[in-house]
Design a protein around this motif. Structure first.
Motif, mmCIF file in Angstrom:
data_model
loop_
_atom_site.group_PDB
_atom_site.id
_atom_site.type_symbol
_atom_site.label_atom_id
_atom_site.label_comp_id
_atom_site.label_asym_id
_atom_site.label_seq_id
_atom_site.Cartn_x
_atom_site.Cartn_y
_atom_site.Cartn_z
ATOM 1 N N GLY A 147 0.794 -1.216 0.000
ATOM 2 C CA GLY A 147 0.000 0.000 0.000
ATOM 3 C C GLY A 147 0.825 1.264 0.000
ATOM 4 O O GLY A 147 0.296 2.352 -0.264
ATOM 5 N N ALA A 148 2.124 1.145 0.276
ATOM 6 C CA ALA A 148 2.990 2.319 0.346
ATOM 7 C C ALA A 148 3.783 2.539 -0.936
ATOM 8 O O ALA A 148 4.663 3.403 -0.962
ATOM 9 N N PHE A 149 3.487 1.798 -1.992
ATOM 10 C CA PHE A 149 4.328 1.888 -3.186
ATOM 11 C C PHE A 149 4.337 3.290 -3.811
ATOM 12 O O PHE A 149 5.416 3.781 -4.184
ATOM 13 N N HIS A 309 3.689 12.502 13.429
ATOM 14 C CA HIS A 309 2.960 11.464 12.714
ATOM 15 C C HIS A 309 1.801 10.965 13.583
ATOM 16 O O HIS A 309 1.953 10.790 14.794
ATOM 17 N N PRO A 310 0.632 10.726 12.998
ATOM 18 C CA PRO A 310 -0.516 10.298 13.809
ATOM 19 C C PRO A 310 -0.326 8.975 14.534
ATOM 20 O O PRO A 310 -1.019 8.708 15.528
ATOM 21 N N ASP A 311 0.609 8.139 14.096
ATOM 22 C CA ASP A 311 0.837 6.849 14.757
ATOM 23 C C ASP A 311 1.981 6.899 15.765
ATOM 24 O O ASP A 311 2.405 5.858 16.285
ATOM 25 N N TYR A 312 2.455 8.086 16.067
ATOM 26 C CA TYR A 312 3.558 8.227 17.030
ATOM 27 C C TYR A 312 3.125 7.814 18.431
ATOM 28 O O TYR A 312 2.016 8.113 18.881
ATOM 29 N N VAL A 313 4.029 7.112 19.127
ATOM 30 C CA VAL A 313 3.823 6.744 20.521
ATOM 31 C C VAL A 313 4.961 7.355 21.333
ATOM 32 O O VAL A 313 6.139 7.184 20.982
ATOM 33 N N ASP A 314 4.635 8.064 22.406
ATOM 34 C CA ASP A 314 5.667 8.666 23.253
ATOM 35 C C ASP A 314 6.257 7.591 24.159
ATOM 36 O O ASP A 314 5.635 7.151 25.126
ATOM 37 N N THR A 421 7.412 -7.908 12.330
ATOM 38 C CA THR A 421 6.478 -6.786 12.371
ATOM 39 C C THR A 421 6.538 -5.982 11.084
ATOM 40 O O THR A 421 5.508 -5.583 10.520
ATOM 41 N N MET A 422 7.738 -5.733 10.591
ATOM 42 C CA MET A 422 7.881 -4.954 9.368
ATOM 43 C C MET A 422 7.389 -5.737 8.151
ATOM 44 O O MET A 422 6.819 -5.151 7.220
ATOM 45 N N ALA A 423 7.584 -7.049 8.139
ATOM 46 C CA ALA A 423 7.075 -7.854 7.030
ATOM 47 C C ALA A 423 5.549 -7.803 6.996
ATOM 48 O O ALA A 423 4.935 -7.702 5.918
ATOM 49 N N ARG A 424 4.937 -7.861 8.166
ATOM 50 C CA ARG A 424 3.477 -7.760 8.225
ATOM 51 C C ARG A 424 3.009 -6.368 7.816
ATOM 52 O O ARG A 424 1.970 -6.212 7.168
ATOM 53 N N LEU A 425 3.775 -5.348 8.168
ATOM 54 C CA LEU A 425 3.428 -3.988 7.772
ATOM 55 C C LEU A 425 3.465 -3.834 6.252
ATOM 56 O O LEU A 425 2.575 -3.221 5.648
ATOM 57 N N ASP A 426 4.501 -4.385 5.635
ATOM 58 C CA ASP A 426 4.635 -4.273 4.188
ATOM 59 C C ASP A 426 3.438 -4.885 3.466
ATOM 60 O O ASP A 426 3.013 -4.392 2.411
ATOM 61 N N ALA A 432 -5.982 0.701 9.796
ATOM 62 C CA ALA A 432 -5.950 0.401 11.232
ATOM 63 C C ALA A 432 -4.881 -0.636 11.546
ATOM 64 O O ALA A 432 -4.163 -0.526 12.557
ATOM 65 N N ALA A 433 -4.763 -1.642 10.693
ATOM 66 C CA ALA A 433 -3.740 -2.662 10.909
ATOM 67 C C ALA A 433 -2.343 -2.067 10.776
ATOM 68 O O ALA A 433 -1.441 -2.381 11.564
ATOM 69 N N ARG A 434 -2.153 -1.205 9.795
ATOM 70 C CA ARG A 434 -0.849 -0.563 9.617
ATOM 71 C C ARG A 434 -0.499 0.304 10.819
ATOM 72 O O ARG A 434 0.641 0.331 11.276
ATOM 73 N N SER A 435 -1.489 1.004 11.350
ATOM 74 C CA SER A 435 -1.257 1.832 12.525
ATOM 75 C C SER A 435 -0.797 0.989 13.704
ATOM 76 O O SER A 435 0.178 1.328 14.408
ATOM 77 N N ASP A 436 -1.468 -0.119 13.955
ATOM 78 C CA ASP A 436 -1.094 -1.000 15.067
ATOM 79 C C ASP A 436 0.318 -1.543 14.902
ATOM 80 O O ASP A 436 1.092 -1.618 15.870
ATOM 81 N N LEU A 437 0.671 -1.911 13.686
ATOM 82 C CA LEU A 437 2.004 -2.461 13.445
ATOM 83 C C LEU A 437 3.091 -1.408 13.600
ATOM 84 O O LEU A 437 4.177 -1.694 14.119
ATOM 85 N N LEU A 438 2.821 -0.185 13.160
ATOM 86 C CA LEU A 438 3.800 0.888 13.350
ATOM 87 C C LEU A 438 4.026 1.175 14.825
ATOM 88 O O LEU A 438 5.161 1.413 15.266
ATOM 89 N N LYS A 439 2.967 1.136 15.600
ATOM 90 C CA LYS A 439 3.110 1.362 17.043
ATOM 91 C C LYS A 439 3.893 0.229 17.694
ATOM 92 O O LYS A 439 4.717 0.460 18.575
ATOM 93 N N ARG A 440 3.641 -1.005 17.252
ATOM 94 C CA ARG A 440 4.380 -2.148 17.777
ATOM 95 C C ARG A 440 5.858 -2.044 17.419
ATOM 96 O O ARG A 440 6.736 -2.338 18.248
#
Length: 488
Positions: A147-149, A309-314, A421-426, A432-440
């Motif tokens: 989805g990021a291509f 970034h909206p998916d940033y976690v402090d 985690t990155m393979a699943r993100l790709d 929503a799934a991408r957001s969860d994976l980026l936070k992880r």
């Protein structure tokens, strides 16, 4: 490689002396080592050529969104495994040759070839085939949904080149952008001139000169003397109060994608121990570092992710300043007599910050041997050959957290949980799934103390008050001149 390093994110601009209303002189701290963004990792390359000389199928806009460029549109097929790009008609390169689908095939195949020197080969790793149903259409088949291509195609590393002139791009670049190279006087400046055959809206600026001023004091002097019209990334934040009080100038404060880190080489035996890495992280006082190196400008970070970034976690609490805990961790690891090599590239944030970090590490029992490196030496020794223990650097490419999954990257970091985690993100296309994976992914890096995460580099620009159209934020290392103009 992956980034465009924030060593060039320290540019300079100035005010004063009236210039022709269709020309501009911009200041940069670092000179680009060459002018081919498909063959070098230095951010200074893109800061000169991105959107000016070279263009890709897509582009990153000032607000960080992906926009059409040489492709006027695209379609996603096969569940994200195929992208069909529709090229703009009537586009020519600066030498007059036409741009069509064969140039796209050449550029993408060149970038992903085994012998490619592209710094971001990972951007192209998912491509299976690139074909042309007709001269204005390109079909890219991927090995898995991505989805990021379109975002990947917007990087400077993915710009389009002409097969006839690609070999000379380092010194005589020929692109499709609104500006062409007029002169490069090495050690002093690069001058661009407007390209009359440009396919899009003609820029208001007809000539732009990038002057290289590595010393912050000299940058301030050039600004005050009127030798420079703008410093898109100003290297002397200590002088900002004086500049802000001067009506000749304006100060632009924005964000960058520059995660500033104390990078650690995991091949160094001591740094392979998580306890030692954690001790280093807890030894660092981010607030003191930001005050001392950046004069209070910068946002603390706890992982390799931009706070805007909206998916940033402090996650800064996982590496809070705690010298006593740092000493205890070193004792537990048997590393109470530790000396590490600290390589510092040229930007002020690295040189100033490195000295402060060295003092903070010394306070918990870690000695450092500091080597100040020029940019070319840093790229060769640290980035390419991973011959270092610690280094201070800003990674300014957008959304580059995936670099930690690269086995040959200069961190030498290896974590199967992160890689998974990155393979699943790709492969994920659901937001929503991408957001969860980026936070992880952020959490894994923070808990593992993969590096010591310091602060997000701000974009502090200074310009003459009449200049309009400079990027306030830096979603991509760039000084896109397409909208720059002088107001009346």
């Amino acid at each position: 490689m992956t980034i465009r390093f924030m060593l060039s994110l320290t540019l300079g601009l100035a005010a004063g002396g009236a210039m022709a209303q269709d020309s501009i002189t911009l200041g940069m701290v670092l000179e680009p080592p060459n002018l081919d963004p498909t063959a070098n990792a230095a951010a200074a390359v893109d800061e000169v050529v991105y959107g000016n000389i070279f263009q890709g199928l897509t582009r990153i806009a000032p607000d960080g969104t992906v926009q059409p460029a040489l492709a006027e549109g695209w379609e996603v097929q096969d569940g994200g495994r195929t992208y069909v790009f529709h090229l703009r008609p009537g586009v020519t390169f600066h030498d007059g040759s036409g741009f069509d689908a064969q140039d796209v095939i050449f550029s993408l195949d060149r970038a992903r070839a085994p012998e490619s020197t592209n710094a971001q080969k990972a951007l192209f790793a998912g491509i299976k085939t690139v074909t042309a149903p007709d001269p204005q259409t390109v079909r890219v088949a991927l090995s898995a949904p991505d989805g990021a291509f379109p975002f990947k195609m917007a990087w400077g590393d993915a710009v389009m080149l002409d097969p006839a002139t690609a070999a000379q791009a380092a010194t005589r670049p020929v692109g499709t952008g609104p500006f062409r190279l007029a002169e490069w006087k090495q050690g002093d400046h690069v001058t661009l001139e407007a390209f009359d055959g440009f396919w899009g809206p003609k820029p208001a600026i007809r000539q732009a000169t990038f002057r290289f001023i590595p010393d912050p004091s000299a940058a301030f002097a050039a600004l005050m003397a009127g030798d420079i019209d703008a410093f898109p990334i100003y290297p002397a934040p200590e002088t900002l109060p004086q500049i802000q009080a001067d009506p000749r100038f304006k100060v632009l404060v924005g964000t960058t994608e520059g995660e500033t880190i104390l990078a650690m080489n995991h091949k160094t035996p001591a740094l392979a121990d998580r306890r030692v890495r954690a001790a280093i992280a807890h030894a660092i006082d981010r607030d003191a570092l930001i005050d001392g190196a950046m004069y209070g400008h910068g946002t603390p970070i706890g992982s390799h992710f931009a706070p805007h970034h909206p998916d940033y976690v402090d996650l800064t609490g996982l590496s809070a300043h705690d010298p006593e805990h740092a000493r205890a961790l070193l004792a537990e690891a048997g590393a109470t007599d530790l000396t590490l090599r600290l390589a510092l590239p040229p930007p002020p944030y690295a040189r100033r910050g490195g000295e402060i970090i060295a003092a903070q590490l010394r306070a918990v029992g870690i000695e450092t041997t500091i080597t100040n490196m020029e940019w070319a030496q840093w790229l060769e020794q640290v980035f390419k050959n991973a011959d270092y223990d610690l280094t201070v650097i800003s990674h300014v490419e957008p959304m580059d957290i995936g670099i930690y999954a690269r086995p040959d990257y200069y961190f030498n970091y290896a974590n199967p949980a992160f890689n998974d985690t990155m393979a699943r993100l790709d492969a994920a296309t659901d937001p929503a799934a991408r957001s969860d994976l980026l936070k992880r992914a952020q959490q894994i890096l923070a808990e593992d103390h993969a590096n010591a995460f310091l602060f997000q580099l701000p974009k502090i620009g200074v310009a003459k008050a009449q200049i309009q159209g400079l990027w306030e934020n830096a979603p991509m290392p760039a000084n896109d001149l397409g909208e720059v103009r002088w107001s009346d």
